[in-house]
Scaffold this active site. Structure first.
Site, PDB file in Angstrom:
ATOM      1  N   LYS A  13       0.820  -1.215   0.000  1.00 14.69           N
ATOM      2  CA  LYS A  13       0.000   0.000   0.000  1.00 14.69           C
ATOM      3  C   LYS A  13       0.856   1.267   0.000  1.00 14.69           C
ATOM      4  O   LYS A  13       0.471   2.257  -0.606  1.00 14.69           O
ATOM      5  CB  LYS A  13      -1.038  -0.010   1.121  1.00 14.69           C
ATOM      6  N   ARG A  88      -6.440   2.856  11.582  1.00 10.12           N
ATOM      7  CA  ARG A  88      -6.091   1.459  11.859  1.00 10.12           C
ATOM      8  C   ARG A  88      -6.981   0.862  12.930  1.00 10.12           C
ATOM      9  O   ARG A  88      -6.856  -0.319  13.226  1.00 10.12           O
ATOM     10  CB  ARG A  88      -4.650   1.407  12.365  1.00 10.12           C
ATOM     11  N   ARG A 127      12.369  -6.031   2.035  1.00 14.51           N
ATOM     12  CA  ARG A 127      12.066  -4.604   1.882  1.00 14.51           C
ATOM     13  C   ARG A 127      13.225  -3.732   2.370  1.00 14.51           C
ATOM     14  O   ARG A 127      13.822  -3.985   3.405  1.00 14.51           O
ATOM     15  CB  ARG A 127      10.806  -4.264   2.676  1.00 14.51           C
ATOM     16  N   ARG A 160      13.799  -1.574   7.757  1.00 18.66           N
ATOM     17  CA  ARG A 160      13.064  -1.022   8.898  1.00 18.66           C
ATOM     18  C   ARG A 160      13.289  -1.881  10.142  1.00 18.66           C
ATOM     19  O   ARG A 160      13.336  -3.100  10.043  1.00 18.66           O
ATOM     20  CB  ARG A 160      11.566  -0.964   8.573  1.00 18.66           C
ATOM     21  N   ARG A 171       2.538  -7.405  13.981  1.00 19.86           N
ATOM     22  CA  ARG A 171       1.822  -6.410  13.158  1.00 19.86           C
ATOM     23  C   ARG A 171       0.665  -7.053  12.399  1.00 19.86           C
ATOM     24  O   ARG A 171      -0.399  -6.460  12.241  1.00 19.86           O
ATOM     25  CB  ARG A 171       2.807  -5.733  12.196  1.00 19.86           C
TER      26      ARG A 171
HETATM   27  P1  AMP Z   1       3.441   1.482   8.761  1.00 21.52           P
HETATM   28  O1  AMP Z   1       4.586   2.232   8.162  1.00 21.52           O
HETATM   29  O2  AMP Z   1       2.093   1.974   8.283  1.00 21.52           O
HETATM   30  O3  AMP Z   1       3.586  -0.019   8.623  1.00 21.52           O
HETATM   31  O4  AMP Z   1       3.457   1.802  10.348  1.00 21.52           O
HETATM   32  C1  AMP Z   1       4.555   1.420  11.135  1.00 21.52           C
HETATM   33  C2  AMP Z   1       4.161   1.386  12.605  1.00 21.52           C
HETATM   34  O5  AMP Z   1       3.738   2.709  13.020  1.00 21.52           O
HETATM   35  C3  AMP Z   1       2.974   0.492  12.952  1.00 21.52           C
HETATM   36  O6  AMP Z   1       3.347  -0.864  13.123  1.00 21.52           O
HETATM   37  C4  AMP Z   1       2.469   1.146  14.240  1.00 21.52           C
HETATM   38  O7  AMP Z   1       3.312   0.811  15.334  1.00 21.52           O
HETATM   39  C5  AMP Z   1       2.672   2.626  13.952  1.00 21.52           C
HETATM   40  N1  AMP Z   1       1.467   3.235  13.328  1.00 21.52           N
HETATM   41  C6  AMP Z   1       1.377   3.760  12.078  1.00 21.52           C
HETATM   42  N2  AMP Z   1       0.146   4.218  11.837  1.00 21.52           N
HETATM   43  C7  AMP Z   1      -0.581   3.977  12.957  1.00 21.52           C
HETATM   44  C8  AMP Z   1      -1.931   4.215  13.339  1.00 21.52           C
HETATM   45  N3  AMP Z   1      -2.810   4.780  12.485  1.00 21.52           N
HETATM   46  N4  AMP Z   1      -2.328   3.829  14.571  1.00 21.52           N
HETATM   47  C9  AMP Z   1      -1.462   3.257  15.443  1.00 21.52           C
HETATM   48  N5  AMP Z   1      -0.180   3.006  15.164  1.00 21.52           N
HETATM   49  C10 AMP Z   1       0.281   3.356  13.924  1.00 21.52           C
END
Ligand code: AMP
Length: 213
Positions: A13, A88, A127, A160, A171
């Site tokens: 995404k 989320r 990644r 990451r 996750r």
């Molecule tokens: P992502 O890059 O979208 O995979 O986000 C990485 C991490 O950031 C996630 O595993 C969460 O720990 C945190 N995170 C990102 N967006 C949110 C959200 N909307 N609500 C809660 N935690 C978030």
């Protein structure tokens, strides 16, 4: 163009959201990118979020809602945006509706990316991302031209810290427990479309364009 991308980690995404945002000249708003920047800059938000992110958990709703509320008020989001990684949880989705009404934004279109778990794990392990411009690469499918160097800005690419097998499992679990109810929330409102996220980036992008009205 007010679009939300929902999908499990590694569903592509982020890559697709960036591309759609660039081609439509609207901002790509990734809460993960915003949090990673806060961690790099050791802000208060970053200090709070870092251990939660590293373990694969979710940052508290009130913090996330505050971030999005502020971000959507910026001028570049007035004519549309692509939200990636938010909402989320159902609480976040409900608050987002209020923020959008308050800002006079139009209706949301929500795309939900479907990718089998075994492909997700393979994608996440390979990644690499750019800490400066947030570009995303994959060692096999979408490598950078020079190994370890970002094509866009020349920075050194990194894996990451939450792309470990243990954090990915957590996750995926958080996605199933807390984010799938958000998929149901939007499905009931008939604003959601499923997109097959499996396949080459160009092919998935074509599916996205077809899904959007
Ligand atoms: P992502 O890059 O979208 O995979 O986000 C990485 C991490 O950031 C996630 O595993 C969460 O720990 C945190 N995170 C990102 N967006 C949110 C959200 N909307 N609500 C809660 N935690 C978030």
């Amino acid at each position: 163009m007010n679009i939300v991308f929902i999908g499990p980690p590694g569903s592509g995404k982020g890559t697709q959201a960036k591309r759609l945002a660039d081609s439509n000249h609207v901002p790509h708003i990734s809460t993960g990118d915003i949090l990673r920047e806060a961690v790099r800059n050791t802000t208060e938000l970053g200090k709070q979020a870092e251990p939660i992110m590293a373990s694969g958990g979710l940052v508290p709703d009130d913090l996330m809602i505050g971030i999005i509320h502020e971000r959507l008020q910026q001028a570049d989001a007035a004519s549309g945006f692509i939200l990636d990684g938010f909402p989320r949880t159902v609480v976040q989705a409900e608050k987002l509706e209020k923020v959008l009404v308050g800002n006079g934004h139009g209706d949301l279109q929500v795309l939900h990316f479907l990718v089998p778990d075994e492909i997700i794990v393979r994608r996440i392990v390979s990644r690499r991302s750019c800490p400066s411009c947030n570009a995303i690469y994959h060692l096999e499918n979408a490598p950078s031209k020079v190994e370890g160097v970002c094509d866009r800005c020349g920075s050194a690419l990194v894996a990451r810290t939450d792309d470990t097998e243990e954090a990915v499992r957590k996750r995926l679990d958080a996605f199933r427990k807390q984010t799938l109810p958000v998929v149901d929330f939007y499905r009931q409102k008939q604003s959601l479309k499923d997109v097959d996220g499996n396949g080459p980036v160009d092919q998935v992008f074509e599916r996205i364009e077809k899904s959007l009205s």
